[in-house]
Design an enzyme around this catalytic site. Structure first.
Site, mmCIF file in Angstrom:
data_model
loop_
_atom_site.group_PDB
_atom_site.id
_atom_site.type_symbol
_atom_site.label_atom_id
_atom_site.label_comp_id
_atom_site.label_asym_id
_atom_site.label_seq_id
_atom_site.Cartn_x
_atom_site.Cartn_y
_atom_site.Cartn_z
ATOM 1 N N GLU A 166 19.056 49.178 55.529
ATOM 2 C CA GLU A 166 18.831 49.787 54.207
ATOM 3 C C GLU A 166 17.718 50.826 54.302
ATOM 4 O O GLU A 166 16.751 50.650 55.036
ATOM 5 C CB GLU A 166 18.463 48.700 53.192
ATOM 6 N N THR A 176 35.131 62.985 52.393
ATOM 7 C CA THR A 176 35.410 61.767 53.133
ATOM 8 C C THR A 176 35.521 62.168 54.602
ATOM 9 O O THR A 176 35.577 63.358 54.932
ATOM 10 C CB THR A 176 36.721 61.095 52.675
ATOM 11 N N ARG A 207 37.007 55.611 58.093
ATOM 12 C CA ARG A 207 36.818 55.725 56.649
ATOM 13 C C ARG A 207 35.323 55.791 56.350
ATOM 14 O O ARG A 207 34.533 55.017 56.889
ATOM 15 C CB ARG A 207 37.446 54.527 55.937
#
Ligand code: DSN
Length: 417
Positions: free
Chosen positions: A55, A228, A237
């Site tokens: 994170e 994307t 992805r």
């Protein structure tokens, strides 16, 4: 793919993977948003980065053990800039969004106040859910004003400008899911500048074409570019946000901690490998071949009297109005799938907006794209054959078993990576 270990511990799942691999190998993927990442990309996807929480932004994390994650993620950001020729002093990059919709949502929430106005293409004309459909949170959080394609299915920049001047949106989006023509990003940038709106280009469908220099780049004109990574860019992805340095503090905290927790570092690693491939001459040839293939497919479909929206294509997809073929999108999709041709049913933009809405479940058209078949090595000759098969299946359902056999035979010559 070698499934030796999964087969031992989970034969049921291994069986499903094998079946899906066989399905993909024996059929023709003409879904414009799908592609086959390379073996190297898939290897990176199963790397040990999958085991790591990270994170925060590179070198500003909340977890220990980041020595190599930071280096890896920074390398991916650098490659993303290099692929599109961007100066790191001007452009910030974030490779953490899990996919296109969260990337876009982070941009809108970062740049706008709730209730601000977004101007985007009407969804049934080829826009995207995340650009403000009432079904999406975007449509609930912001006021949405739509522009439309003209009656032949082309962007009408003068109309976009008039609407922008009348509505004064805070943000204008250019970027589409079913538009077969070159987009004039320069004109969009000028329109946005004139009214003091942000200009965001969503290049999800055409990022690989821009990187391969077969479509003009939006970067000289946009404040933000989103994409994307798994369509023409041919990665895993995922998604990337590029924004001008002065917007970074507004947008990136929405990605984390705003709407995401730990980024998927194994996917980010695989995006990095895909971007390395994009830098090669081989990829430039690939991008050129996508366009050649689409043009060949379009020309041949026209010979069979298919009605192509806008009359053809400049990019990786064609959009077809099926009304003269006496079939709608859903049965066309199903019939083609029985023969091994996998496409999308799609709304078409040439229906006046005041007539009853086309159902997204059974719209009046279909969308075909060539990126995945081009990755398999197919060229113009195969595209012409595919147009022939599409015509056979749509006009003579009895041909399906024969066409299916013929397609299987062709597919054997073009293995999926
Ligand atoms: N749903 C994708 C497509 O098929 O175009 C875009 O997100």
């Amino acid at each position: 793919m070698d499934l030796k270990i999964i087969k031992k511990i989970d034969p049921k799942m291994a069986g499903l993977i094998e079946k899906e691999e066989k399905r993909q190998q024996e059929t023709l993927t003409l879904i414009a948003s799908e592609n086959y990442p390379s073996k190297a990309v898939r290897e990176a996807l199963s790397s040990i980065f999958v085991a790591k929480y990270a994170e925060g932004r590179p070198y500003k994390r909340y977890y220990a053990g980041q020595e190599f994650i930071d280096k890896m993620e920074t390398l991916v950001e650098e490659r993303a800039r290099e692929v599109f020729g961007l100066d790191s002093k001007v452009w910030a990059v974030n490779v953490q969004p899990l996919s296109g919709t969260p990337a876009n949502y982070a941009v809108w929430r970062g740049l706008l106040k709730l209730g601000d106005k977004i101007m985007s293409l009407h969804l049934p004309h080829g826009g995207h859910l995340s650009h403000g459909s009432p079904a999406s949170l975007v449509g609930k959080d912001f006021k949405i004003v739509n522009y439309f394609l003209d009656k032949n299915g082309w962007l009408n920049y003068d109309e976009v400008e008039k609407l922008a001047e009348k509505e004064k949106p805070n943000l204008i989006i250019a970027g589409y899911s079913a538009y077969p023509r070159i987009v004039d990003f320069k004109r969009f940038g000028e329109i946005a500048k004139k009214i003091g709106a942000y200009f965001v280009a969503d290049i999800a469908h055409i990022a690989g074409l821009i990187a391969g220099k077969v479509h003009p780049s939006p970067f000289p004109y946009a404040d933000v570019v989103t994409t994307t990574t798994h369509k023409t860019l041919r990665g895993p992805r995922g998604a990337i946000i590029f924004c001008k340095r002065e917007l970074e503090k507004k947008i990136f905290p929405i990605v984390f901690p705003g709407i995401q927790g730990g980024p998927h570092e194994h996917s980010i690693c695989a995006i990095g490998v895909a971007l390395k491939e994009v830098m090669s001459q081989k990829f430039k040839r690939y991008a050129r071949q996508i366009v050649k293939n689409t043009k060949a497919l379009a020309a041949e479909l026209k010979r069979y009297d298919f009605n192509l929206i806008s009359g053809g294509s400049d990019n990786h997809l064609v959009l077809i109005d099926l009304r003269n073929k006496n079939i709608s999108g859903k049965p066309a999709q199903e019939r083609l799938e029985q023969a091994g041709i996998v496409i999308n049913r799609n709304t078409i933009p040439t229906i006046p907006v005041d007539v009853p809405r086309q159902s997204p479940f059974d719209p009046l058209g279909m969308r075909l794209g060539t990126p995945a078949l081009t990755t398999r090595g197919m060229k113009e000759k195969e595209m012409r054959k595919i147009a022939f098969w599409i015509n056979e299946v749509i006009s003579k359902p009895k041909s399906i078993p024969r066409v299916k056999q013929e397609i299987r035979k062709l597919c054997q010559k073009y293995p999926i990576p």
